[in-house]
Design a protein around this motif. Structure first.
Motif, PDB file in Angstrom:
ATOM      1  N   LEU A  64     -15.563  10.627   1.005  1.00 19.44           N
ATOM      2  CA  LEU A  64     -15.627  11.623   2.089  1.00 19.44           C
ATOM      3  C   LEU A  64     -15.898  13.026   1.542  1.00 19.44           C
ATOM      4  O   LEU A  64     -16.555  13.833   2.196  1.00 19.44           O
ATOM      5  N   VAL A  65     -15.388  13.293   0.340  1.00 17.27           N
ATOM      6  CA  VAL A  65     -15.715  14.583  -0.296  1.00 17.27           C
ATOM      7  C   VAL A  65     -17.223  14.639  -0.562  1.00 17.27           C
ATOM      8  O   VAL A  65     -17.886  15.653  -0.298  1.00 17.27           O
ATOM      9  N   TYR A  80     -11.872   6.189  -1.059  1.00 18.23           N
ATOM     10  CA  TYR A  80     -12.118   6.589   0.336  1.00 18.23           C
ATOM     11  C   TYR A  80     -12.246   8.103   0.413  1.00 18.23           C
ATOM     12  O   TYR A  80     -13.198   8.647   0.970  1.00 18.23           O
ATOM     13  N   ARG A  81     -11.296   8.782  -0.235  1.00 17.39           N
ATOM     14  CA  ARG A  81     -11.295  10.249  -0.154  1.00 17.39           C
ATOM     15  C   ARG A  81     -12.410  10.858  -0.993  1.00 17.39           C
ATOM     16  O   ARG A  81     -13.023  11.849  -0.598  1.00 17.39           O
ATOM     17  N   PHE A  83       0.855  -1.205   0.000  1.00 16.40           N
ATOM     18  CA  PHE A  83       0.000   0.000   0.000  1.00 16.40           C
ATOM     19  C   PHE A  83       0.888   1.251   0.000  1.00 16.40           C
ATOM     20  O   PHE A  83       0.602   2.240  -0.693  1.00 16.40           O
ATOM     21  N   THR A 114       1.355   4.613  -2.713  1.00 19.00           N
ATOM     22  CA  THR A 114       1.179   6.045  -2.410  1.00 19.00           C
ATOM     23  C   THR A 114       2.258   6.910  -3.063  1.00 19.00           C
ATOM     24  O   THR A 114       2.186   8.140  -3.003  1.00 19.00           O
ATOM     25  N   ASP A 132      -0.435  12.872  -5.772  1.00 17.72           N
ATOM     26  CA  ASP A 132      -1.633  12.597  -4.976  1.00 17.72           C
ATOM     27  C   ASP A 132      -2.885  12.631  -5.874  1.00 17.72           C
ATOM     28  O   ASP A 132      -3.062  13.580  -6.648  1.00 17.72           O
ATOM     29  N   VAL A 164      -5.943  13.342  -5.406  1.00 17.86           N
ATOM     30  CA  VAL A 164      -6.947  14.394  -5.189  1.00 17.86           C
ATOM     31  C   VAL A 164      -6.346  15.789  -5.367  1.00 17.86           C
ATOM     32  O   VAL A 164      -6.844  16.608  -6.143  1.00 17.86           O
ATOM     33  N   GLU A 180      -7.520   4.206  -1.552  1.00 12.81           N
ATOM     34  CA  GLU A 180      -7.308   5.577  -1.071  1.00 12.81           C
ATOM     35  C   GLU A 180      -8.157   6.588  -1.853  1.00 12.81           C
ATOM     36  O   GLU A 180      -8.840   7.422  -1.258  1.00 12.81           O
TER      37      GLU A 180
END
Lengths: 157, 491
Positions: free
Chosen positions: B446-447, B442-443, B169, B173, B177, B179, B439
């Motif tokens: 949440l947004v 997930y993000r 994982f 990363t 990024d 996002v 990842e």
């Protein structure tokens, strides 16, 4: 006291986790960042890996003497690292010697390192293989392989 | 559509090449199907997607048969899955029946491969159709389900499996990024901005680390089998082999679909069950033809059934499936629910390719024995040298980058260390492949929810997948503890 392999592995893992977390902590915060941020998930991963590393150390300490790091194994590891060094040599040499010569050299050196005696037949196999690899990759697959700086000298003269 | 995809491209010649490569690779001790596939992976870059995946799948099919050749002839399984074949196959060889053992292996492998393909076709599309209704929270949960498979891929140590998974994982990363676009762990190196490609991780872990191991070990045993010919079972013997093959088909399907189980587990379980249900159990271990037929059928069923979770959900359940996933990713294809919608030609082409590959395995298997024996008898130093040259040239050809070769060597070193520390590879590969998906979704979720984590419980698909993940983890942990207690009880 001989540390078990688990304890040694755990120590490496914990050190890796710490280094990773420190670099993650240094990731700059962007104006476009969401609530989690670019550093959010990596920092959680760093903590998780650190905890797992400590758990492995703990397991290793509880099993002291069970399967220690055998000193005789270091010779074996050194032999493996030698082959890795041959690979690194390939990266270093290829800009100068070019793809065909370096590939031929790699085949000869790796075979000798793996236990084949150096002789005329091996050199011939290496040379022919280098030419075949060059033909397949540069000509058939049209890969732009490094020509080597020596070809420039040849052309220049 | 499958026929069209195959005939309008170079897929059939690629399948032929893949089968031959796979048989040779499988026949070489130490070169597993996944390594044989990983070595070819860089060369698929410039190919049409359907040609690339058909070739890789054909390698897998060929390697499962190829593994039985040294298992029968020199008591050294070419692949892990062929280990069960060694028991009776080598005994048959000692009794002068090696040709019959190889003939049984080839014919039962063909039947197993075709049955596995049938299961793949029947099971994959319905599963993928369910997954079509996925939202970002569901994709996140699907990634978590994939990662929860780590529990069953840990090779007996959940702790080490988790460590390998988290390291994978972490590799995922590296790069920009998803996002905010901020560079992470790139250390100013432009080659890292796009991240570390899974193919480099796989080639390093599987292939380079194997060469590092092989250079430290003695040469394998030579065999003298000049003039050997394949011999197929007569009708009477064939009838005797049917029950074992039926058991192999059933267990191979179940174990193939179950992530982490794979051909090795299937072959050994089938061997045990075939012995239990045989009319001649006393012959097992002493050169029983059923002892060759049953495990060979089972491990070839797995070549098809192991692709079910990969194609329908995007979850690779074995090393070979992970490398095949790499083949999809190279061409910008994401196996999973959308694969049938976006690129049906690739999926149906793969089905057709597997059918052709199985048929070719049978034909090639009839004539390839002498060259295989020649190859098995080559000095190991030559093989190490040529495989290393092939790895470097192949990896370089992807992006003409020396940096990539350096990365592959780095992952080879990591793989070597992991082998010596008993850290499993597959959880790491899962982490690399699924990390980005987990990842980013997930993000994104949440947004969408304004930071509210209950979105993962409100979405019914997400909730179901998360419950399935917990159930899978719990089941594996309980099973492992029970097995550990049984082992402790025996010792």
């Amino acid at each position: 006291m001989t540390l078990s392999r688990d304890a040694i592995a755990g120590a490496f893992v914990a050190a890796l986790a710490l280094g990773y977390w420190l670099v993650a902590d240094d990731i700059p915060r962007s104006l476009l960042a969401d609530a989690v941020g670019a550093e959010g998930v990596p920092k959680v991963l760093g903590i998780l890996l650190g905890a797992l590393g400590l758990a492995l150390i703990w397991r290793g300490i509880r099993r002291v003497g069970e399967r220690g790091a055998d000193r005789a194994r270091w010779r074996v590891h050194a032999r493996a690292m030698g082959l890795l060094a041959v690979g690194l040599g390939y990266i270093v040499v290829i800009p100068w010697l070019g793809f065909a010569v370096t590939t031929a050299l790699l085949i000869v050196v790796a075979a000798v390192y793996a236990g084949r005696p150096l002789g005329r037949d091996l050199v011939l196999i290496g040379a022919v293989s280098g030419a075949v690899f060059w033909f397949v990759f540069a000509k058939l697959l049209s890969v732009s392989v490094p020509p080597g700086s020596w070809t420039g000298l040849w052309m220049g003269s | 559509m499958a026929w069209h995809a195959l005939t309008q491209s170079w897929a059939i010649p690629a399948a032929l090449f893949g089968v031959i490569w796979g048989i040779f690779g499988g026949a070489l001790p130490g070169i597993s199907p996944s390594i044989a596939m990983a070595l070819l992976l860089p060369f698929t870059y410039g190919m049409q997607p359907v040609v690339a995946v058909v070739m890789l799948a054909a390698v897998y099919v060929g390697a499962e048969y190829g593994g039985s050749i040294p298992a029968i002839l020199i008591r050294t399984p070419g692949t892990n899955a062929a280990a069960a074949t060694t028991i009776d196959g080598y005994e048959m060889n000692r009794q002068g029946r090696a040709g019959l053992a190889l003939g049984i292996s080839l014919s039962c492998g063909l039947i197993g491969g075709l049955f596995g393909l049938l299961m793949l076709i029947v099971m994959t599309e319905p599963l993928a159709r369910v997954a079509l209704a996925f939202t970002p929270p569901a994709y996140f949960a699907l990634g978590v389900l994939g990662l929860s498979v780590i529990a069953s891929l840990s090779g007996g140590s959940l702790l080490k499996g988790l460590i390998a998974g988290v390291v994978g994982f972490m590799v995922a990363t590296v790069g920009t990024d998803p996002v905010s676009g901020v560079p992470r762990f790139t250390f100013g190196e432009p080659d890292l901005l796009t991240g570390i490609r899974p193919i480099l991780v796989m080639v390093g872990l599987f292939a380079v680390s194997e060469m590092l191991i092989q250079v430290t070990e003695p040469d394998w045993t030579k065999t003298e089998q000049s003039g050997m010919r394949l011999e197929f079972p007569d009708w009477k013997l064939w009838k005797r082999l049917v029950p074992g093959q039926a058991i192999g088909c059933a267990i191979g399907t179940f174990e193939g679909v179950t992530p982490g189980a794979g051909g090795t587990v299937a072959a050994f379980m089938t061997y045990n069950e075939a012995k239990r249900w045989s009319k001649h159990p006393e012959e097992f271990g002493k050169g029983s033809p059923e002892g060759v037929a049953a495990p060979e059928c089972a491990n070839n069923v797995v070549t098809g059934s192991a692709l079910v979770p990969l194609l329908s959900l995007g979850i690779p359940g074995s090393n070979s499936a992970a490398v095949l996933l790499g083949g999809f990713l190279i061409h910008g294809l994401s196996p999973g629910p959308m694969l049938f919608e976006r690129t049906p030609d690739v999926v149906y082409g793969l089905y057709g390719g597997l059918l052709v590959a199985n048929a070719l395995m049978f034909i090639v298997g009839l004539i390839i024995l002498p060259p295989c024996l020649w190859l098995v008898n080559r000095p190991k130093p030559y093989l190490i040298a040529f495989i290393l040259a092939l790895i470097f040239a192949g990896v370089f050809s992807i992006h003409q980058s020396m940096f990539d070769i350096g990365l592959v060597l780095g992952f080879g070193l990591l793989g070597y260390a992991m082998r010596h520390l008993d850290l499993p590879f597959l959880p790491m590969v899962l982490g690399v492949v699924l990390g980005h998906m987990v990842e980013s979704n997930y993000r994104r979720s949440l947004v969408l929810s304004g930071g509210d984590h209950t979105i993962f419980l409100q979405d019914p698909v997400s909730l179901g997948l998360l419950i399935a993940s917990i159930a899978l983890m719990s089941y594996t942990i309980v099973r492992e503890r029970r097995a550990a207690k049984q082992t402790a009880g025996v010792t």
